[in-house]
Write a protein that holds these residues in place. Structure first.
Motif, PDB file in Angstrom:
ATOM      1  N   ASP A  38       8.739  -1.218  11.785  1.00 21.81           N
ATOM      2  CA  ASP A  38       7.562  -0.579  12.383  1.00 21.81           C
ATOM      3  C   ASP A  38       7.323   0.841  11.864  1.00 21.81           C
ATOM      4  N   SER A  66       5.956   1.774   8.749  1.00 16.57           N
ATOM      5  CA  SER A  66       4.607   1.879   8.199  1.00 16.57           C
ATOM      6  C   SER A  66       3.742   0.671   8.565  1.00 16.57           C
ATOM      7  N   VAL A  67       4.378  -0.463   8.829  1.00 15.11           N
ATOM      8  CA  VAL A  67       3.617  -1.661   9.184  1.00 15.11           C
ATOM      9  C   VAL A  67       4.205  -2.210  10.483  1.00 15.11           C
ATOM     10  N   THR A  68       3.351  -2.515  11.430  1.00 19.19           N
ATOM     11  CA  THR A  68       3.833  -3.079  12.694  1.00 19.19           C
ATOM     12  C   THR A  68       4.164  -4.547  12.488  1.00 19.19           C
TER      13      THR A  68
END
Lengths: 162, 573
Positions: free
Chosen positions: B306, B308-310
């Motif tokens: 989580d 940079s990208v969920t």
């Protein structure tokens, strides 16, 4: 949203620098920071007030947890907790306004700890917001100096085990 | 009783260290005096940055902890780039630095630097040992921290008086950390959720990073991909984690990834990241990254989840045990339609270059290295265009065969890393692929290869430029080549360098190689490449092959910075 983060850390030289370096190096802000030993001589507690949304907070906590010297990190804002701050406030107090300032301090359950000719020094212990309120109220009298401890906090009724 | 210096040498041996890279100086003479009588192999470098990269290359090639030993002040600060390189890529290393005597610390003493302060942000952990009694435990701890969890570099700073003091303390049988408990196994419920998602997915994709190599999980990953029939794309750091010759391989993804890999990311319905960290060079525009997909993320480092990208299904743990638990839970896959589309993209858009060109093209040289070695080599790289071509035109089939500075992008990494790798893998053919810019950055270390009879090969794709800078200036800065020309002609006015003999390249790498005691060779035409490489590979000495290649070749495909992965540029035309 402001978060109060409590970290138990090894009481080692350089730990403070490591944590502050991590937080600044990753572009996070700290609003206040307090460090002092705990009942365990080998551990210190750091209490930090960190502004940011949940996502920022999650990263701060994860990054802190990665440090070898960090034993436990808690976001107290997610729990029942107590927070206190100590402030020493010197305020201008010519004879005519002295009584009024003392009265104000009384209302906040703050104490006059030093009296000088022309000024009073008030000690205030309380939640951060209360400390803010008192300082606001004293501003019309001219606040000469303020020193604040930063927030310290503990969880309520749950023993934070190292 | 033992002195601190003895504790260090004994501690290193106890940790299985065989080879140490470094350079002596005033503050480490006690350790060097102890080393003189020990069974350890010491490699004297010519610059401490080289020592750090050699230890790193050794670690990447062998999976063991690399080790370097340097003096205080400049000795330690010279390792900073090497430590940062290892920290970014999660490479296990222990660096021991001397420090001025405790009583002098803080006095601006000769060759004093606040080494732990300076290296704090570029190490996983570091120590300043103030008491000799702490030394045996600290060394054991440092190695444990370096190799466990997400590996990384650890520095131990030892003041001179601590090296000389005596102690009766020994290495503790067990180490105890109150604050360091790296997760290992992975949560079974999360693994079961992931298995269910895989079994339901119509268009799954494995996105694999260096964690699979660091975690020795390449076999498990390959088994998973083949059982569930999931195509695999890897990051630069993940090259070799999955055989690129396998029909399921979509090769590398990201800024210079394959069209198939980047399209697959954009069209998959389940993206399973294993040991990768959604780096900006991989994701492109983050808001448009894999928007159609449910995302799963297996990683040893909770902070990379989580970040940079969920993700929908996080699994914190080592890749190997997680994949071992996952494998029996996944169904044998079909995914026929999905595989047919990605295979069609692979066929339509392979990594390619103008094979009809009359010029010597850099890609051709790498393709020949691949063919002549039949893919059996350890490739190290510097950083830039050649690094991307080395990823495109050589197919990696085994872990620990592609050693490259992925995260930090350190020019000057490849040559010392090749030396380190060769120390770790004596029988391997180790080839450093470099450019003319970056190879110069640590060229002095070539003498180490010569001294130790390490037959490393340095293949320089010499285009007279800082090629990747030149490419970006061509594409995004109106072709204004500001300070990216390395030839002696065509320099920008601001540099105030008059044109000399046309076509003159500095330095003369052939002479430079010879001056270092290595074999120097040069090719300028395509027809000469094969025989030159053959000769280089059969020469049992270090060889530098200067390949004077086309100046204008660019790395394609390319996702422009800030664009989404589907907006790939295939050529300038």
């Amino acid at each position: 949203m402001k978060h109060v983060i409590s970290a138990l850390v090894e009481n080692q030289p350089g730990v403070l620098a490591r944590i502050v370096g991590l937080i600044s190096g990753r572009g996070f802000n700290i609003e206040s920071l307090n460090v002092a030993p705990t009942q365990d001589a080998g551990l210190s507690r750091m209490t930090m007030t960190v502004p940011g949304d949940d996502r920022v907070l999650e990263q701060v906590m994860k990054q802190l947890n990665k440090l070898v010297d960090v034993v436990k990190v808690t976001d107290l804002t997610q729990r029942r907790y107590l927070n206190r701050e100590l402030a020493l406030i010197e305020v201008a107090a010519p004879a005519k306004s002295r009584a009024e300032i003392v009265g104000l301090a009384d209302l906040f359950e703050a104490k006059v700890v030093s009296v000088q000719s022309g000024s009073l020094t008030i000690q205030m212990v309380g939640e951060k917001e209360k400390v803010n309120d008192l300082i606001e109220m004293l501003k019309p009298f001219k606040v000469l100096d303020v020193s604040r401890s930063g927030v310290i906090a503990v969880a309520r009724g749950e023993q934070v085990k190292p | 009783m033992k002195t601190g210096a003895q504790c260090i040498i004994d501690g290193l041996k106890r940790q299985g260290v065989k080879t140490i890279f470094g350079l002596p100086g005033g503050s480490v003479l006690d350790i060097f005096s102890e080393l003189y009588h020990s069974s350890l192999e010491f490699v004297l470098v010519r610059h401490e940055q080289g020592a750090a990269h050699m230890a790193d290359g050794y670690a990447r090639a062998t999976g063991k902890v690399g080790c370097c030993l340097v003096t205080s002040g400049p000795g330690a600060t010279n390792t900073v780039t090497g430590l940062a390189t290892a920290a970014m890529d999660g490479i296990p290393m222990v660096c021991i630095s001397g420090q001025v005597p405790s009583s002098m610390i803080g006095n601006d003493a000769f060759q004093e630097a606040d080494t732990t302060g300076i290296t704090r942000a570029v190490t996983k952990h570091n120590y300043l040992v103030r008491n000799v009694d702490d030394l045996p435990r600290t060394i054991a701890e440092a190695f444990y921290v370096a190799r466990s969890g997400k590996p990384g570099p650890v520095l131990i700073d030892v003041p001179k008086d601590v090296q000389r003091a005596s102690t009766d303390k020994t290495t503790p049988k067990e180490l105890s950390f109150r604050g360091y408990r790296p997760a290992f196994e992975g949560n079974s419920k999360q693994i079961a959720r992931l298995a269910e998602a895989i079994n339901k997915a119509a268009r799954p994709l494995l996105y694999v990073g260096g964690g699979v190599i660091a975690g020795d999980a390449s076999r498990e990953l390959t088994a998973l991909a083949r059982k569930a029939r999931i195509p695999v794309t890897t990051t630069l750091m993940g090259l070799g984690a999955f055989p690129e010759t396998d029909p399921l391989s979509l090769r590398m993804l990201g800024m210079h990834g394959s069209v198939a890999a980047n399209r697959a990311v954009s069209e998959c319905d389940l993206l399973i990241s294993v040991g990768a960290r959604f780096d900006d060079r991989v994701t492109g525009k983050i808001s448009e990254f894999a928007t159609a997909a449910k995302k799963a993320h297996i990683d040893i480092d909770p902070s990379s989840i989580d970040k940079s990208v969920t993700v929908d299904i996080p699994v914190v743990g080592h890749a190997k045990p997680v994949l071992q638990k996952l494998l029996p839970l996944v169904d044998k896959g079909g995914h026929r339609e999905w595989l047919a589309s990605v295979n069609a993209w692979m066929k339509e858009f392979p990594f390619s270059y103008d094979t009809k060109s009359s010029q010597l093209l850099p890609q051709y040289v790498i393709e020949q290295v691949y063919e002549l070695t039949r893919g059996k080599a350890i490739i190290t790289t510097e950083v830039g265009q050649h690094q991307m071509w080395a990823a495109h035109f050589f197919k990696y089939t085994k872990p620990r065969t592609f050693l490259s500075s992925g995260g930090l992008g350190t020019m000057g990494y490849g040559l010392p890393a090749a030396i380190g790798a060769q120390f770790g893998k004596r029988d391997a053919l180790v080839v450093d692929i470099g450019g003319d810019g970056s190879t110069q950055m640590n060229f002095q270390e070539l003498v180490v290869a010569v001294e130790h009879d390490l037959p490393i090969k340095v293949v320089i794709l010499n285009n007279g430029h800082l090629g990747m800078v030149r490419q970006w200036q061509e594409m995004f800065y109106k072709g204004e080549y500001s300070a990216s020309v390395l030839k002696t002609t065509g320099r920008n006015r601001v540099e105030n360098i008059p044109d000399r003999k046309p076509g003159q390249y500095l330095p003369d790498f052939v002479k430079l190689a010879e001056a270092h005691g290595a074999v120097g060779m040069r090719v300028t035409r395509q027809s000469e490449v094969k025989s030159a490489l053959k000769k280089a590979f059969s020469t049992p000495r270090p060889v530098v092959l200067d390949c004077v290649v086309s100046e204008n070749a660019n790395v394609y495909p390319m996702v422009p910075p800030g664009a989404s992965l589907i907006e790939m540029v295939h050529s300038m035309a």
